[in-house]
Scaffold this active site. Structure first.
Site, PDB file in Angstrom:
ATOM      1  N   ARG A  26       0.830  -1.211  -0.249  1.00  0.00           N
ATOM      2  CA  ARG A  26      -0.155   0.295   0.109  1.00  0.00           C
ATOM      3  C   ARG A  26       1.015   1.249   0.315  1.00  0.00           C
ATOM      4  O   ARG A  26       1.379   1.008   0.866  1.00  0.00           O
ATOM      5  CB  ARG A  26      -0.557   0.005   0.956  1.00  0.00           C
ATOM      6  CG  ARG A  26      -2.388  -1.289   1.248  1.00  0.00           C
ATOM      7  CD  ARG A  26      -2.915  -0.506   2.245  1.00  0.00           C
ATOM      8  NE  ARG A  26      -2.363   0.157   3.832  1.00  0.00           N
ATOM      9  CZ  ARG A  26      -2.801   0.459   4.731  1.00  0.00           C
ATOM     10  NH1 ARG A  26      -4.965   0.177   4.749  1.00  0.00           N
ATOM     11  NH2 ARG A  26      -2.696   0.602   5.915  1.00  0.00           N
ATOM     12  N   THR A  82      -1.519   7.230  -0.722  1.00  0.00           N
ATOM     13  CA  THR A  82      -2.759   7.392  -0.945  1.00  0.00           C
ATOM     14  C   THR A  82      -4.147   6.147  -0.391  1.00  0.00           C
ATOM     15  O   THR A  82      -4.708   5.964  -1.308  1.00  0.00           O
ATOM     16  CB  THR A  82      -2.425   7.059  -2.346  1.00  0.00           C
ATOM     17  OG1 THR A  82      -1.708   5.876  -3.036  1.00  0.00           O
ATOM     18  CG2 THR A  82      -1.392   8.512  -3.673  1.00  0.00           C
ATOM     19  N   ASP A 112       0.768  -3.738  12.009  1.00  0.00           N
ATOM     20  CA  ASP A 112       1.599  -4.485  10.802  1.00  0.00           C
ATOM     21  C   ASP A 112       1.541  -5.632  10.577  1.00  0.00           C
ATOM     22  O   ASP A 112       2.314  -6.090  11.195  1.00  0.00           O
ATOM     23  CB  ASP A 112       2.637  -3.541  10.344  1.00  0.00           C
ATOM     24  CG  ASP A 112       3.183  -2.936   8.916  1.00  0.00           C
ATOM     25  OD1 ASP A 112       2.932  -4.425   8.589  1.00  0.00           O
ATOM     26  OD2 ASP A 112       3.367  -1.959   8.086  1.00  0.00           O
ATOM     27  N   ASP A 142       5.186  -6.029   9.295  1.00  0.00           N
ATOM     28  CA  ASP A 142       5.849  -5.479  10.133  1.00  0.00           C
ATOM     29  C   ASP A 142       6.874  -6.950  11.222  1.00  0.00           C
ATOM     30  O   ASP A 142       7.251  -7.553  11.885  1.00  0.00           O
ATOM     31  CB  ASP A 142       6.348  -4.705  10.518  1.00  0.00           C
ATOM     32  CG  ASP A 142       6.692  -4.061   9.327  1.00  0.00           C
ATOM     33  OD1 ASP A 142       7.225  -3.970   8.765  1.00  0.00           O
ATOM     34  OD2 ASP A 142       6.684  -2.381   9.539  1.00  0.00           O
TER      35      ASP A 142
HETATM   36  C1  PRP Z   1      -0.951  -5.242   4.177  1.00  0.00           C
HETATM   37  C2  PRP Z   1      -1.156  -6.059   4.184  1.00  0.00           C
HETATM   38  C3  PRP Z   1      -2.774  -6.303   3.209  1.00  0.00           C
HETATM   39  C4  PRP Z   1      -2.624  -4.829   2.842  1.00  0.00           C
HETATM   40  C5  PRP Z   1      -3.951  -4.548   3.840  1.00  0.00           C
HETATM   41  O1  PRP Z   1      -0.055  -5.159   3.158  1.00  0.00           O
HETATM   42  O2  PRP Z   1      -0.705  -7.529   4.431  1.00  0.00           O
HETATM   43  O3  PRP Z   1      -2.433  -6.423   2.224  1.00  0.00           O
HETATM   44  O4  PRP Z   1      -2.154  -4.291   3.835  1.00  0.00           O
HETATM   45  O5  PRP Z   1      -4.402  -3.370   3.053  1.00  0.00           O
HETATM   46  P1  PRP Z   1      -5.794  -2.660   2.665  1.00  0.00           P
HETATM   47  O6  PRP Z   1      -7.029  -3.844   2.457  1.00  0.00           O
HETATM   48  O7  PRP Z   1      -6.434  -1.083   2.853  1.00  0.00           O
HETATM   49  O8  PRP Z   1      -4.863  -2.785   1.298  1.00  0.00           O
HETATM   50  P2  PRP Z   1       1.557  -3.564   3.209  1.00  0.00           P
HETATM   51  O9  PRP Z   1       0.998  -3.047   2.327  1.00  0.00           O
HETATM   52  O10 PRP Z   1       1.111  -3.724   4.113  1.00  0.00           O
HETATM   53  O11 PRP Z   1       2.230  -4.397   2.662  1.00  0.00           O
HETATM   54  P3  PRP Z   1       3.127  -5.493   3.416  1.00  0.00           P
HETATM   55  O12 PRP Z   1       2.742  -7.365   3.808  1.00  0.00           O
HETATM   56  O13 PRP Z   1       4.720  -5.713   2.654  1.00  0.00           O
HETATM   57  O14 PRP Z   1       4.266  -4.820   4.698  1.00  0.00           O
HETATM   58  N1  URA Z   2      -1.912  -4.141   6.852  1.00  0.00           N
HETATM   59  C1  URA Z   2      -1.310  -4.131   7.981  1.00  0.00           C
HETATM   60  O1  URA Z   2      -0.520  -4.710   7.956  1.00  0.00           O
HETATM   61  N2  URA Z   2      -2.731  -3.901   8.836  1.00  0.00           N
HETATM   62  C2  URA Z   2      -3.439  -3.001   9.004  1.00  0.00           C
HETATM   63  O2  URA Z   2      -4.043  -3.124  10.268  1.00  0.00           O
HETATM   64  C3  URA Z   2      -4.547  -1.782   7.684  1.00  0.00           C
HETATM   65  C4  URA Z   2      -3.373  -2.916   6.655  1.00  0.00           C
END
Ligand code: PRP
Ligand code: URA
Length: 209
Positions: A104, A108, A200, A203
């Protein structure tokens, strides 16, 4: 509760979600509990799969057994979805696994794609998309649009924690996709994080905080 959203309320699942939510849970413990949660979820998500009967010979006599009809394809959304693959493979060892890389944009909140690799013949498969977090729903909707573009027809989306916003977005974009989750949380904060949520997920799994 909308009928296309299945909330898994099993006591051991809910116990595990509590451990995942807890800010004191270390990264190694988070990883192993997420994997166990995924194993438990795999039973629920696949419980109505079509089966066929087949003969089997025990050491004593012939009887009838069961085989699952459709091929299963698991598709984790990177990174956090990777934390659920091991648990699903425990239950479905012959599943094929595709990968969709999305993150994400912090400003945005729109998903940005960076990797796609999925098995062939998705049209005949039962596709299970894995991502612990359904927040705005942008990532899930984009991943499923991509999978449909590759021919997928039968798709389920599996998250551990979902926000109402994400459920609505996914429903609007893909009304045919059933959603499985362990918790339907209250809302999103100004940065698109689920409240109360678990932080997160990527993370916490990979220790990149
Ligand atoms: C997180 C999570 C989803 C997304 C959800 O990923 O694992 O893929 O956010 O958010 P949304 O419903 O608002 O799209 P992130 O973008 O943090 O990437 P990562 O798993 O690589 O840390
Ligand atoms: N992605 C995450 O990992 N946690 C949240 O709460 C939202 C998006």
């Amino acid at each position: 509760m909308p009928s296309h959203v299945h909330v898994i309320r099993h006591p051991f699942v809910q116990r595990d979600v509590t451990i995942l939510r807890d800010r004191r849970t270390s990264s190694p413990l988070f990883r192993s509990v997420l994997r166990r949660t995924a194993t438990l979820m795999a039973y629920e998500v696949t419980k109505d799969l079509p089966v066929r009967r087949l003969p089997v010979r025990t050491p004593l006599e012939k009887t009838e057994g069961t085989a699952v009809k459709p091929a299963i394809v698991l598709v984790p959304i990177l990174r956090a979805g990777l934390g659920m693959v091991g648990g699903f493979v425990e239950v479905i060892p012959d599943a094929r696994v595709g990968h969709i890389g999305l993150y994400r944009d912090e400003e945005t909140l729109q998903p940005v794609d960076y990797y796609f690799k999925v098995p062939k013949h998705l049209g005949k498969a039962f596709v299970i998309v894995l991502d612990p977090m359904l927040a705005t729903g942008g990532s899930a909707a984009a991943a499923i649009t991509f999978l449909k573009g590759k021919g997928a027809r039968s798709i389920r989306f599996v998250s551990v924690v979902a926000a109402p916003h994400g459920v609505r977005t996914l429903r609007k974009a893909h009304p045919d996709v059933e959603i499985y989750t362990c918790a339907l949380d209250r809302t999103l904060n100004d940065h698109g994080y689920i409240l109360p949520g678990l932080g997160d997920a990527g993370d916490r799994i990979f220790g990149t905080e």
